[in-house]
Design an enzyme around this catalytic site. Structure first.
Site, mmCIF file in Angstrom:
data_model
loop_
_atom_site.group_PDB
_atom_site.id
_atom_site.type_symbol
_atom_site.label_atom_id
_atom_site.label_comp_id
_atom_site.label_asym_id
_atom_site.label_seq_id
_atom_site.Cartn_x
_atom_site.Cartn_y
_atom_site.Cartn_z
ATOM 1 N N HIS A 60 1.347 -1.204 -0.138
ATOM 2 C CA HIS A 60 -0.044 -0.117 0.048
ATOM 3 C C HIS A 60 0.641 1.540 0.242
ATOM 4 C CE1 HIS A 60 -3.412 -2.093 1.675
ATOM 5 N NE2 HIS A 60 -4.094 -1.806 0.174
ATOM 6 N N ASP A 81 -8.320 -0.650 -25.559
ATOM 7 C CA ASP A 81 -8.347 -2.242 -25.540
ATOM 8 C C ASP A 81 -8.369 -2.083 -26.884
ATOM 9 O OD1 ASP A 81 -9.636 -3.515 -23.208
ATOM 10 O OD2 ASP A 81 -11.212 -1.816 -22.821
HETATM 11 C C1 PEP Z 1 -9.919 2.532 -23.723
HETATM 12 O O1 PEP Z 1 -10.292 1.286 -23.976
HETATM 13 O O2 PEP Z 1 -8.992 2.535 -24.098
HETATM 14 C C2 PEP Z 1 -10.253 2.690 -23.008
HETATM 15 C C3 PEP Z 1 -10.217 4.410 -22.966
HETATM 16 O O3 PEP Z 1 -11.882 2.917 -22.090
HETATM 17 P P1 PEP Z 1 -11.769 1.634 -20.622
HETATM 18 O O4 PEP Z 1 -9.661 2.049 -20.178
HETATM 19 O O5 PEP Z 1 -12.266 2.714 -19.899
HETATM 20 O O6 PEP Z 1 -11.584 0.509 -21.238
HETATM 21 MG MG MG Z 2 -11.812 0.079 -22.888
#
Ligand code: PEP
Ligand code: MG
Length: 843
Positions: free
Chosen positions: A468, A729
């Site tokens: 932490h 993603d």
């Molecule tokens: C992404 O996937 O780039 C995004 C902005 O969504 P998150 O990071 O919340 O998955």
């Molecule tokens: Mg995302």
């Protein structure tokens, strides 16, 4: 308090439990007792009792005494693998036995050649009933010599147990990525404490008191371990019905681990913690990178005074017990106000750390142990100090780095209570400005109080990257090194050092040229930051007049307010998860509508894109139990949850439509992969709109974060008003690299030309249909990527709040024509490194 003498179960030599070469026993994870190196071959009952468990491999048996003390005897080490070969049971479950009755006969020759060891353990497994335990030593004879003498404390759970029956859950596979570490353990203990039944968490032969955080953590339950909850008492059914589904759903744990520590209980050679590094250079000390950044300053050794406590109580045990109760109560109040303060500063992550501390103070084992020492005439302070130190010691020896790291939390909270008990408030040392702190260990409370204007960094001998303390240092933006070589403690105050939190190093008496270089760099950085800030409210326009919108990614109203201060032109991504996590029921339509409207008001007329709930198999919600999935990132997540369980999404859509009345709101759906999905969602929005009389106008958009959406951008663009590219993603799905993977995460760079080409395809598809495109993934906040994204044709950059001024400044440094030329080069590169080399950065 009662005394119980247990006779030797075998002839042989007594061996202390700590010397047994198996951590399950030596670390007292199953219970406390002693071991014997046997010379006889029949295990006999050490006292009168009932056989409550006989392992099917016949290598272990548990007796329960009339007073409820549970005694487990385990013949040999790793003998479960013999599957009963070499053992003959002389009793069956439910049998009543007398001292000296034979329990299990075994073939010592067979065991000696087929098992790791013949050492046989006798353990009290319900250690919460133990006030003290003294093993015999030397040679003992079965049935006649004393083996263990134990003092036991009254059983408060016995009444409840007697008044009810025993109910077991089905086997549950633990979904939590980091196993049952402190937070979910605390949630479980809290749930269990709501019932009067005795509740055990069991995994194979191992069991833990489910009302005790320390006991749960002691089992080191890892992801995918199979566990069963057993409740005995009047409300056993209700307990199982309530606890089992929540345990199966991950106890509200997001599963996010901030640092690459292994969570398995089995040593994994690839992930095993590296041995403590040592340097051959006398002027370089090595440790573990805990929080990135460079600090140049003077050593300040932070020493905490030992608190002296009298062993013997001045007053009656009753009085001492009351002192302890009052001190624990006061500590809880302090922690409560600390959390309120941190939440007010929009720092829920830090607040959660202190909530976990509060939970540790609820631990019945800890309080029982302290109270049993008080009953023996010890002072409250002495009893408490011993109880928490012993527990912390036990935790610190666990193999799992994350759980071992929680020992510091226990010591911290223990010391807080001790300070109150002894009237020894944790006084603040006067830390000189420009210090690099060196300490044996820093507590989370110490770290949360550090002032980054005084302390330029710290190094601790204890701790690791997942503690932490490390998390707090990162949130305070203070460079930190953990696990530094202990000779750091010998450095004189005032010694010049450079602390490199990224590399995990401390350089002593550095070369003045190196100091100069770092100080110059830091000064330039600070000047640039000042200049960016001064221009934060100006538009982000290229030198040839092309305007790019720079908006913020936010997770709540405080971020929204800060984004306006830093020149944000609106919100490109509100991650609405913040409303749904860390609670037991879903937010209502009214609650949501109010919060969305409040955020819109904070933005003072600026537009906001609200992303609908983006959770899934990897981020379970306690009130939305979903089946465990083999591949949660490819499973029911993002909009798929909304379509599969539409009641949540419908409520949120109505709330957004209502909040849009009078505010510039846009609605965006995460993880859209197919045209059918967006059409279904649009249908759902229209159905909800038809039900409302007070709906506002909202534009609809999708996140482009699945390659299929980028490839089919033109078709998707006909369905919606805008796109926002989620490069986090999109990168993980394009490269098939888990964005949180300890080894692959760093390679999953959105500057990879494959990802840039998908961004270009998305932009081209959208622009052909007259729609605009934003980027809201992390890459938009990276100054090195800004010109390339602008050159590809991205219309809006949605960035982390602190990055707004720097990103706006970056847009202003070039012409659109330059950006386009740069983008062209980037798209024809082979690797992410080549792309980055096109935009060298001094910082
Ligand atoms: C992404 O996937 O780039 C995004 C902005 O969504 P998150 O990071 O919340 O998955
Ligand atoms: Mg995302």
């Amino acid at each position: 308090m009662a005394s119980l003498i247990l006779k030797a179960p075998l002839d042989g030599v007594v061996v202390p439990l700590e010397q047994v070469p198996d951590p399950v026993f030596s670390q007292k994870m199953v219970g406390d007792g002693a071991s014997i190196d046997p010379t006889s071959q029949v295990l006999i009952a050490p006292c009168d009792g009932r056989v409550t468990q006989l392992h099917k491999a016949h290598h272990a048996v548990t007796l329960t005494t009339a007073d409820g003390i549970e005694l487990m005897m385990h013949i040999g080490l790793d003998t479960v693998n013999l599957k009963g070969e070499g053992f003959t049971a002389k009793v069956a479950e439910g049998d009543q036995v007398k001292t000296g009755d034979p329990l299990i006969e075994f073939d010592a020759d067979y065991l000696a050649t087929h098992a790791k060891s013949l050492l046989t353990q006798m353990l009290v497994t319900n250690t919460e009933r133990l006030a003290s335990l003294s093993p015999a030593s030397g040679l003992v004879q079965a049935g006649s010599d004393d083996f263990l003498t134990i003092q036991t404390i009254a059983d408060t759970g016995a009444e409840a147990e007697a008044a009810g029956r025993s109910v077991s859950s089905e086997a549950i596979l633990i979904p939590n990525a980091t196993g049952l570490h402190a937070r979910p353990a605390a949630v479980l203990a809290n749930l269990a404490k709501r019932f009067s039944s005795r509740i055990l968490l069991t995994r194979g032969d191992d069991q833990a008191n489910a009302k005790s955080v320390v006991s749960i953590m002691g089992l080191e339950i890892a992801q995918n371990d199979k566990v069963v909850i057993v409740a005995t008492g009047p409300d056993a059914d209700a307990a199982i019905d309530s606890i089992a589904p929540q345990l199966a759903a991950g106890l509200g744990d997001e599963g996010a681990v901030p640092a690459p520590a292994p969570a398995t209980t089995e040593p994994d050679p690839a992930n095993a913690p590296a041995p403590r590094p040592r340097s051959d250079d006398p002027n370089l000390l090595l440790g573990v990178a805990a929080s990135p950044g460079l600090g140049v300053g003077s050593v300040f050794q932070l020493r905490r005074d030992e608190i002296d406590v009298p062993e013997t109580a001045a007053g009656e045990p009753r009085v001492e017990r009351r002192h302890l109760e009052e001190a624990v109560e006061r500590a809880k109040n302090e922690l409560e106000s600390l959390q309120t303060e941190l939440r007010a500063k929009a720092d829920p992550a830090k607040a959660a750390i202190f909530a976990a501390h509060q939970e540790l103070l609820e631990d019945p084992d800890l309080i029982d142990i302290a109270e049993s020492a008080i009953a023996k005439g010890k002072s409250a302070a002495f009893a408490w100090q011993r109880a928490y130190s012993t527990h912390a010691e036990r935790l610190s020896k666990l193999k799992n780095a994350i759980m071992a790291g929680r020992a510091a939390d226990l010591r911290d909270v223990g010391r807080r209570v001790l300070g109150i008990l002894t009237n020894h408030p944790t006084e603040e040392p006067a830390i000189p400005v420009g210090s690099i702190l060196i300490a044996e260990e820093l507590s989370p409370s110490d770290t949360a109080k550090l002032d980054p204007t005084q302390v330029l960094g710290f190094a601790t001998v204890g701790g690791g990257a997942t503690s932490h303390v490390a998390i707090l240092a990162r949130s305070l933006d203070i460079p930190a090194v953990a696990g530094i070589e202990p000779r750091a403690l010998d450095l004189a105050n005032g010694t010049q050092v450079i602390l490199d939190g990224g590399k995990g190093q401390l350089r002593i008496d550095p070369d003045p040229a190196e100091v100069d270089r770092i100080l110059t760099l830091k000064r330039k950085l600070a000047e640039k930051k000042q200049a960016d800030l001064a221009a934060a409210h100006e538009a982000a326009t290229t030198t040839d007049g092309h305007r790019v919108e720079v908006v913020a990614n936010i997770g709540g109203i405080d971020d929204a307010k800060q984004s306006v201060t830093l020149g944000g032109e609106g919100v490109g991504l509100l991650r609405s998860e913040f409303l749904y996590l860390e609670r037991q029921t879903a937010p209502s339509e009214d609650e949501q509508a109010q919060i969305y409207a409040d955020i819109a008001i904070a933005l003072d007329g600026r537009p906001m894109i609200l992303r609908t709930l983006d959770v899934g198999g990897d981020k379970p919600l306690p009130y939305l139990p979903m089946p465990r999935e083999e591949n949660p990132f490819l499973g029911i997540r993002g909009v798929r949850i909304g379509l599969e369980r539409p009641e949540l999404l419908r409520t949120q859509v109505r709330a957004i439509l209502r909040a849009a009345k009078g505010h510039k709101l846009r609605m965006m759906f995460p993880m859209i992969a197919t045209i059918d999905e967006i059409r279904s969602v649009k249908g759902l929005v229209e159905e909800e709109r038809a039900k409302l009389s007070d709906a506002g106008e909202v534009e609809l958009g999708i996140m482009v974060e699945v390659p299929s959406a980028a490839v089919m951008a033109r078709q998707f663009a006909r369905e919606v008003d805008f796109f926002s590219i989620g490069t986090n993603d999109l990168t993980q799905y394009t490269l098939a690299m888990d964005r949180g993977h300890p080894k692959l995460g760093a390679k999953a760079d959105a500057m990879n030309p494959a990802v840039l080409r998908l961004i270009k395809q998305t932009v081209d598809g959208a622009h052909t249909e007259g729609k605009w495109v934003g980027v809201c993934g992390g890459i938009a906040s990276d100054p090195q990527a800004v010109a390339i994204l602008v050159g590809i044709g991205v219309d809006e950059l949605s960035v982390s709040v602190p990055a707004i001024p720097a990103v706006k400044a970056e847009v202003r440094t070039r012409s659109l024509a330059d950006c386009q030329a740069l983008a062209k080069q980037a798209l024809s590169c082979d690797t992410a490194a080549e792309v980055r080399a096109l935009v060298p950065t001094e910082y």
